[in-house]
Design a protein around this motif. Structure first.
Motif, PDB file in Angstrom:
ATOM      1  N   SER A 154     -42.409  28.016  28.504  1.00 26.48           N
ATOM      2  CA  SER A 154     -42.898  27.579  29.422  1.00 26.48           C
ATOM      3  C   SER A 154     -43.492  26.024  29.356  1.00 26.48           C
ATOM      4  CB  SER A 154     -44.529  28.289  29.794  1.00 26.48           C
ATOM      5  OG  SER A 154     -44.141  29.641  30.065  1.00 26.48           O
ATOM      6  N   ASP A 155     -43.505  25.731  28.045  1.00 25.48           N
ATOM      7  CA  ASP A 155     -43.706  24.004  27.805  1.00 25.48           C
ATOM      8  C   ASP A 155     -42.573  23.428  28.217  1.00 25.48           C
ATOM      9  OD1 ASP A 155     -46.411  24.653  27.260  1.00 25.48           O
ATOM     10  OD2 ASP A 155     -45.891  24.701  25.019  1.00 25.48           O
ATOM     11  N   HIS A 214     -39.555  20.679  35.182  1.00 19.56           N
ATOM     12  CA  HIS A 214     -40.112  20.711  36.518  1.00 19.56           C
ATOM     13  C   HIS A 214     -40.614  19.293  36.713  1.00 19.56           C
ATOM     14  CE1 HIS A 214     -38.391  24.308  37.695  1.00 19.56           C
ATOM     15  NE2 HIS A 214     -39.156  24.977  36.571  1.00 19.56           N
ATOM     16  N   GLU A 215     -41.532  18.819  35.641  1.00 16.91           N
ATOM     17  CA  GLU A 215     -42.483  17.601  35.769  1.00 16.91           C
ATOM     18  C   GLU A 215     -41.473  16.605  36.162  1.00 16.91           C
ATOM     19  OE1 GLU A 215     -46.233  16.003  33.326  1.00 16.91           O
ATOM     20  OE2 GLU A 215     -44.231  16.235  32.377  1.00 16.91           O
ATOM     21  N   HIS A 251     -41.916  23.266  31.596  1.00 15.40           N
ATOM     22  CA  HIS A 251     -42.956  22.383  32.421  1.00 15.40           C
ATOM     23  C   HIS A 251     -42.352  21.105  32.334  1.00 15.40           C
ATOM     24  CE1 HIS A 251     -46.801  20.683  33.826  1.00 15.40           C
ATOM     25  NE2 HIS A 251     -46.841  19.939  32.623  1.00 15.40           N
TER      26      HIS A 251
END
Length: 778
Positions: free
Chosen positions: A308-309, A315-316, A312
């Motif tokens: 997930s990190d 996508h960031e 993230h």
């Protein structure tokens, strides 16, 4: 006591008189080593050597209500006020396991080990051999990641093997941890980690005699004070206070002036002795399966967090491309812009600005490193932790499956073959899902790596910096990535449990093939490919819970109350039982007179001693005297009642005037240690004096107690005319120049006692002059 102590040898040698930072409320000596564990008023656990060197201090963060050592002294069990039972390593105080078997404060603990070798039906010594090590390397440990908070998962978060050492050593001998809470629940845990039974004293019924008629009764509003399991695991003595109620009429027995008082219950736990071999094998497999299940659960948690990190971060960075497209007034999507660039068309301003200015060469390399690094870390966790754990679980379930088919031995302890088969199938399905997850993860990481290589080459071309050092890419894989993976994340979907069940899409041909293979293999689940890895693990956990719940329920039903002995009445106040502290002690000693008889089994070679202080209100007709009662043969008496004779004996000891009993403990073989405190005037500034005595329990003037119609009266009233008064001038007594308080900590193996004074002092005495090893502290 004689004032001229110099004329004779002092009975107890004072070794230490040490100050304390806080008052101690619980203290227990290690059964194997010179270690003293203490709990302070502010709920800290201190571990000291005999020479008073402090080894460690831990703070669980909640109120500690009970404490006891494992029989081998390598671990300590701590009961908390919220019903949590935690196990700590004696070496460093690390949390080894945290269990939530109670819903209320755990007020008493007792950990007993089977002292007899397990034998088969032919009386030959037998020991179950764990075959797992023949086929598998050492069991995987719980994975770690930066930022994981210690204690969140109930296991240690460092790389030490303390937990593994705890598990291995605990399986060498069969042992049971008994825990009682303030709601009347008593739990039984094999090795302290595998819950095998639970009873509530409010639900127990026992035969009583009232007005000459046989009735059944139960205890209401009961509160447990102490539990003690016999050395042969066959009987459990429970000291509790409550109302004795007629089960048929619903009325309180008028035992004395009221029905509320202190009672002694004898629970039949012979199932632990009769089936200890079977329970040992099942508990060893099941407890290890629970450990490995935790490894899988935490592996999934760590993997989900790491992935997930990484996503993230992806996508960031790439979410800014959609904003650039909208700001430039284009009617397209990031996927279309990338496809246009891949097809060789002119680069639009948004994509050019994004690649050259917003993302840049450094940004592509950083995101590629993060995602590919996360993928490799996930693969490492699966290969080193999750997959080995799942494989060992499958093997151990296969062992249990074989045991469950031996119905003659294992059906009686609740090992159900159909439930074990179902759980074994779920363990196999999890291995299939792990294999699929590895394929999906490898494919996704490869797709991302190919996409980033292409982006890096595009940026070089846009900046007119061609380089032959760029890694090659596959344009078809770029198209597939943009079509399926740019906005989707199949890895995350496999790892996390969502509120709505996520079903994996499988074509009909594959599903039909799966049905044929599953039915050919004798399984029943044909939908496992539609489930995610997290969902499969959840179903496996549920199947394990159902399979292991059956032995728990079966054993719980076989723990029955055999006998009840009303000891003495108590004030029938609503909060009296919860606030009243009664010094009590229960222990079991070898009955040497019966051990020599060949026709007595090992279950009959122990005799129980129950000691307690009798409140003044109970024997109000005995003036100026506080009494201590010792009852022996209660457990043995319950075995002899059917033969028509009784062996229950008791003695009432009168404490000298102006003294009160602070605490007591059974010590060595049939010896009793008393801690007395001299009563002082409330207005006096004197600190007062204490006294410690040792009595030879077997030499006391016991009186036989009748058991007929015991529910209609307190039998101990028979002793009021035969009180044996104690004399402080005895050689086994010594004054203490402090006003002492509970607890009294006595080490039966080392011959030492620790006495605590009101003014935060700890006094350590050597009880035996010839105890050389007590002075040679480790």
């Amino acid at each position: 006591m004689d004032t001229d102590e110099s004329s004779r040898v002092l009975p107890f040698q004072l070794q230490f008189d040490k100050p304390l930072a806080s008052q101690i409320k619980i203290a227990e000596w290690n059964p194997e080593k010179d270690l003293l564990a203490m709990v302070t008023d502010d709920s800290k656990i201190l571990l000291h050597r005999f020479n008073w060197q402090r080894l460690w201090t831990i703070t669980p963060g909640r109120c500690i209500t009970s404490l006891c050592w494992r029989p081998d002294g390598k671990a300590i069990a701590v009961g908390l006020d919220d019903g949590t039972l935690s196990l700590h390593d004696v070496e460093n105080g690390k949390l080894l396991r945290s269990l939530k078997s109670h819903c209320a404060a755990i007020i008493c603990l007792d950990w007993v080990e089977d002292s007899h070798l397990i034998t088969d039906d032919s009386c030959h010594s037998s020991k179950y051999e764990d075959r797992t090590s023949r086929f598998f390397p050492p069991a995987p440990r719980v994975p770690r990641m930066p930022g994981l908070v210690s204690g969140d998962d109930g296991f240690m978060d460092d790389g030490e093997d303390s937990f593994q050492d705890l598990s291995n050593s605990s399986h060498q001998r069969f042992n049971i941890l008994c825990s009682g809470d303030k709601d009347g629940n008593i739990c039984f845990s094999i090795f302290g980690i595998f819950l095998i039974g639970k009873v509530n004293i409010h639900n127990l019924t026992f035969p009583t005699s009232r007005d000459g008629a046989e009735t059944t009764s139960r205890l209401m509003n009961a509160s447990i004070h102490k539990v003690a399991l016999s050395k042969d695991l066959c009987r459990l003595i429970v000291m509790c206070s409550g109302d004795l109620v007629d089960d048929d009429l619903g009325t309180i027995h008028k035992t004395g002036h009221n029905g509320h008082g202190l009672h002694c219950l004898a629970l039949n736990t012979a199932i632990f002795w009769n089936r200890r071999n079977e329970l040992h094998q099942v508990a060893q497999q099941a407890s290890n399966i629970e450990d490995l299940t935790e490894v899988i659960r935490i592996s999934l948690s760590v993997m989900s967090r790491q992935w997930s990190d990484a996503m993230h971060t992806f996508h960031e960075k790439f979410s800014s491309l959609s904003t650039l497209i909208i700001n430039h007034g284009l009617d397209s999507s990031p996927q279309e812009e990338f496809l246009s660039l891949l097809g060789g068309a002119r680069t639009s301003p948004p994509i050019h600005q994004f690649l050259v200015n917003t993302l840049g060469e450094v940004g592509v390399k950083r995101i590629s490193k993060v995602l590919c690094g996360a993928g490799k870390e996930l693969q490492r966790i699966v290969l080193d932790h999750l997959q080995p754990a799942a494989e060992v679980i499958g093997f151990r379930m296969g062992e249990l499956r074989g045991l469950s088919r031996w119905r003659a031995r294992y059906h009686s302890i609740g090992l159900d073959e159909s439930l074990i088969n179902h759980a074994t199938e779920k363990a196999g399905m999890l291995l299939v899902q792990v294999e699929r997850f590895m394929r999906v993860l490898s494919s996704v990481v490869q797709q991302y790596s190919n996409f980033f290589n292409w982006l890096l080459k595009c940026i070089k071309l846009l900046m007119s910096e061609p380089s032959d050092q760029l890694l090659p890419y596959n344009s078809e894989l770029v198209i597939i990535f943009l079509k399926f993976l740019y906005e989707q994340d199949p890895v995350k979907q496999l790892l996390e449990l969502t509120e709505t069940d996520y079903d994996v899409e499988i074509d009909l041909e594959t599903m039909e093939r799966v049905r044929e293979l599953v039915q050919f293999g004798g399984f029943s689940d044909t939908e496992y490919l539609r489930r995610t890895l997290a969902k499969e693990f959840q179903q496996m956990e549920l199947s394990f819970k159902e399979a292991f719940q059956m032995p728990f329920t079966t054993i719980s039903r076989k723990i029955l109350c055999e006998d009840l002995l009303p000891l003495f009445p108590l004030p029938s106040l609503p909060t009296a039982s919860s606030s009243l502290r009664i010094p009590t002690s229960v222990s079991y000693y070898e009955d040497s007179s019966r051990a020599s008889s060949s026709h007595f089994t090992s279950q009959n070679q122990v005799i129980d001693y129950v000691s307690f202080q009798v409140p003044n209100e109970s024997f109000s007709d005995i003036v100026n005297c506080i009494c201590i009662c010792i009852v022996r043969g209660f457990m043995h008496d319950s075995l002899c009642l059917k033969k028509g004779y009784s062996s229950l004996e008791a003695v009432l000891l009168g404490v000298p005037v102006d003294y009160q009993c602070v605490d007591l403990s059974l010590y060595k073989d049939t010896q009793i240690v008393l801690l007395l405190n001299k009563a002082t005037d409330a207005t006096s500034e004197s600190v007062g004096d204490g006294c410690m005595m040792i009595l030879q329990a077997c030499d006391l003037p016991y009186v036989s107690i009748s058991r007929s119609s015991y529910a209609d009266g307190w039998r101990l009233q028979e002793l009021k005319d035969s009180v044996a008064y104690l004399h402080l001038g005895d050689e086994k007594a010594r004054t203490i120049p402090h006003s002492v308080i509970a607890p009294l900590a006595v080490s039966a193996s080392r011959g030492v006692a620790c006495v605590f004074a009101e003014r935060k002092r700890a006094l350590v005495y050597i009880l035996e002059e010839d105890e050389d090893e007590a002075s040679d502290a480790e």
